[in-house]
Enzyme design. Structure first.
Site, short mmCIF file in Angstrom:
data_model
loop_
_atom_site.label_atom_id
_atom_site.label_comp_id
_atom_site.label_asym_id
_atom_site.label_seq_id
_atom_site.Cartn_x
_atom_site.Cartn_y
_atom_site.Cartn_z
N ILE A 1 -11.27 22.09 -9.66
CA ILE A 1 -11.40 23.51 -9.35
C ILE A 1 -12.10 24.17 -10.52
O ILE A 1 -11.68 24.02 -11.68
CB ILE A 1 -10.01 24.13 -9.09
CG1 ILE A 1 -9.39 23.49 -7.85
CG2 ILE A 1 -10.09 25.64 -8.94
CD1 ILE A 1 -7.95 23.85 -7.60
N ASN B 1 -12.35 27.02 -12.04
CA ASN B 1 -11.75 27.85 -13.08
C ASN B 1 -10.57 27.20 -13.80
O ASN B 1 -9.93 27.83 -14.63
CB ASN B 1 -11.34 29.21 -12.51
CG ASN B 1 -10.29 29.10 -11.42
OD1 ASN B 1 -9.97 28.02 -10.98
ND2 ASN B 1 -9.76 30.23 -10.97
N CYS B 2 -10.30 25.95 -13.53
CA CYS B 2 -9.22 25.20 -14.20
C CYS B 2 -9.63 24.90 -15.65
O CYS B 2 -10.74 24.44 -15.91
CB CYS B 2 -8.97 23.91 -13.44
SG CYS B 2 -7.90 22.73 -14.28
N ASP B 3 -8.74 25.17 -16.59
CA ASP B 3 -9.04 24.94 -18.01
C ASP B 3 -9.36 23.48 -18.31
O ASP B 3 -10.26 23.19 -19.12
CB ASP B 3 -7.88 25.40 -18.89
CG ASP B 3 -7.77 26.92 -18.96
OD1 ASP B 3 -8.76 27.62 -18.64
OD2 ASP B 3 -6.69 27.41 -19.31
N LYS C 1 -12.83 22.75 -17.22
CA LYS C 1 -13.79 23.31 -18.17
C LYS C 1 -13.97 22.39 -19.37
O LYS C 1 -15.08 22.16 -19.84
CB LYS C 1 -13.34 24.70 -18.62
CG LYS C 1 -13.45 25.75 -17.53
CD LYS C 1 -12.90 27.08 -17.99
CE LYS C 1 -12.92 28.10 -16.86
NZ LYS C 1 -12.32 29.37 -17.25
#
Length: 115
Positions: free
Chosen positions: A8, A10-12, A15
């Protein structure tokens, strides 16, 4: 060599994985569970490689919002159905590199896969 990162956007952890791949000049494609979805065939292949217990994110909000009965009665069939309906319930990232699957992200883990 083909490399696909699943997760996903926007998952840290995603990233961090994407940054590691870019920093190390690894060409990859990104498949966003929410935007691109998941299908039963891909889910079955990933489950065969990784196991449903490892893939099911029991610490996430989506799993915690299930009823106690649903949580207690999770088996392979139920887990796959839940992950198909709620892709956010799949642990991330899942990386497929040259047909080999890995799950999660740590620098050392990716170093072993690629370098």
């Amino acid at each position: 060599m083909t490399t696909t990162l699943y997760g996903i956007k926007n998952c840290d952890t995603i990233k961090k994985a994407r940054l590691w791949l870019s920093t190390n000049d690894i060409d990859y494609s990104f498949h966003d569970y929410r935007k691109d979805g998941v299908d039963a065939t891909w889910l079955a292949q990933a489950e065969q490689a990784l196991g449903w217990e490892l893939m099911l994110n029991k610490r996430g909000t989506t799993f915690r919002q299930l009823s106690e009965e649903q949580k207690q009665n999770v088996d392979k069939t139920a887990a796959l159905a839940l992950m198909l309906e709620y892709p956010a319930m799949i642990k991330r990232p899942i990386l497929i590199h040259d047909g080999k699957y890995s799950i999660g992200f740590k620098d050392q883990q990716y170093t072993e896969v690629f370098l």
